[in-house]
Enzyme design. Structure first.
Site, mmCIF file in Angstrom:
data_model
loop_
_atom_site.group_PDB
_atom_site.id
_atom_site.type_symbol
_atom_site.label_atom_id
_atom_site.label_comp_id
_atom_site.label_asym_id
_atom_site.label_seq_id
_atom_site.Cartn_x
_atom_site.Cartn_y
_atom_site.Cartn_z
ATOM 1 N N ASP A 195 0.791 -1.241 0.000
ATOM 2 C CA ASP A 195 0.000 0.000 0.000
ATOM 3 C C ASP A 195 0.822 1.289 0.000
ATOM 4 O OD1 ASP A 195 0.964 -0.409 2.544
ATOM 5 O OD2 ASP A 195 -0.805 0.378 3.545
ATOM 6 N N GLU A 196 2.118 1.210 -0.267
ATOM 7 C CA GLU A 196 2.889 2.448 -0.353
ATOM 8 C C GLU A 196 4.091 2.281 -1.261
ATOM 9 O OE1 GLU A 196 5.127 3.791 3.077
ATOM 10 O OE2 GLU A 196 4.833 1.848 4.067
#
Length: 356
Positions: free
Chosen positions: A102-103
């Site tokens: 997610d990043e």
């Protein structure tokens, strides 16, 4: 001067569950298991208002928020959405460095669309992610990784924050020490005891003094206090290890309580391995004592640890061999490495832990 963007999805796992299940929207939700020894893998922003956060014991989370809804993790779905997001990022540059599902960091100094403004690129990326996934992302923009990552967390959720070179010095000086990379609760407490509460205080210390106080990390703190971070955005970064650790509110020294903590840590490590589809053969146990002395113990198995029972049993076996006599434990951690290059189905069948 480089142009770096850090994209960080907002409450990624929990937001996907709320997206796919309308009945969960606007409610306190945790991804994980509510069993007695369960742990929260992710929490919605509604749950965070009650003090519920990832890596928290499920029973603690329920005490803080009795109406908390638990949903089981869906690793395959999260991975699929992550692939959508990474595809969007790659439309702008090939210099994309995923940190997790997610990043990611992007270097858009030179980009495929010849857009001169990194802020405009970040704004476009956020909009495309929303249109394609119905999820929100926060973005940080600056001239290095350190500042871009801090910026992405500054106006969450759905935020966009820019730290320009001319503003960096003043921004860092006013930054609480807890926001610096690598400064957790224990290090922050030690810094406070040394009179370091913000970037300005940190900048007054010599590099030698910081290394004396904090070891090798002192070099990083010295540079970051001056807005220096020379790390490049490295695409296709190879994962060398997957791990998790916990710093205790109170030091522990009895084996039973440490084994209970080890259970939650092993759960998180297994969850991360499943999320990355990476399973290793070498397990490393990390222990930090109250006097900040750190010891590690490693064991390499003939086959990869693909189920929770093997991971937990091996870690417990290693912990029991550590002499805890007259020792107080401040931190406990596990990491797995030695990932085989062959796909999993070429050398063994994935087994499942049905205790959940």
């Amino acid at each position: 001067m480089r142009k770096i963007i850090h994209i960080d999805m907002d409450a990624f796992y929990a937001s996907i569950e709320q997206r796919d299940h309308p009945e969960y929207r606007g409610k306190a939700l945790a991804v994980g298991y509510s069993e007695a020894r369960g742990v929260v893998a992710a929490a919605s922003y509604e749950a965070r208002q009650f003090g519920v956060f990832s890596a928290m014991a499920s029973q603690t989370a329920l005490r803080k928020c009795p109406e908390l809804i638990f949903v089981s993790p869906r690793s395959g779905v999260y991975r699929s959405v992550s692939e959508q997001i990474m595809k969007i990022l790659s439309e702008y540059t090939d210099l994309v460095e995923p940190l997790s599902l997610d990043e990611a960091f992007l270097d858009v100094t030179k980009n495929k669309k010849n857009i001169t403004s990194a802020t405009e690129i970040a704004r476009e990326i956020k909009q495309k992610i929303r249109e394609n996934t119905q999820l929100t992302a926060s973005a940080g923009v600056s001239y290095n990784k350190f500042l871009a990552k801090i910026a992405s967390d500054f106006r969450k959720p759905d935020g966009l924050f820019v730290i320009k070179p001319r503003d960096a010095e003043k921004f860092i000086e006013n930054l609480n020490i807890e926001r610096f990379f690598g400064v957790g609760k224990v290090t922050a407490k030690k810094m406070h005891e040394s009179g370091i509460r913000n970037g300005f205080d940190l900048k007054q210390r010599s590099e030698e003094e910081l290394v004396h106080l904090f070891g090798k990390a002192g070099h990083i703190y010295y540079q970051n206090a001056r807005g220096i971070d020379l790390r490049e955005v490295t695409p296709d970064r190879i994962t060398k290890s997957i791990g998790a650790e916990t710093t205790f509110d109170r030091d522990k020294n009895d084996l039973l309580s440490l084994i209970m903590e080890l259970y939650h840590i092993a759960k998180e490590v297994m969850h991360r391995m499943e999320s990355e589809s990476l399973f290793g053969r070498t397990l490393t146990l990390k222990i930090k004592y109250a006097d900040f002395k750190i010891i590690t113990r490693s064991k390499t198995l003939p086959e990869r640890m693909t189920n929770f029972k093997t991971l937990l049993d091996t870690s417990k076996e290693m912990l029991k061999k550590v002499d805890l006599t007259d020792k107080q434990v401040r931190l406990l951690g596990l990491s797995v490495s030695h990932f085989d290059e062959l796909p999993l189905d070429q050398d063994m069948q994935l087994s499942f832990d049905f205790d959940d």
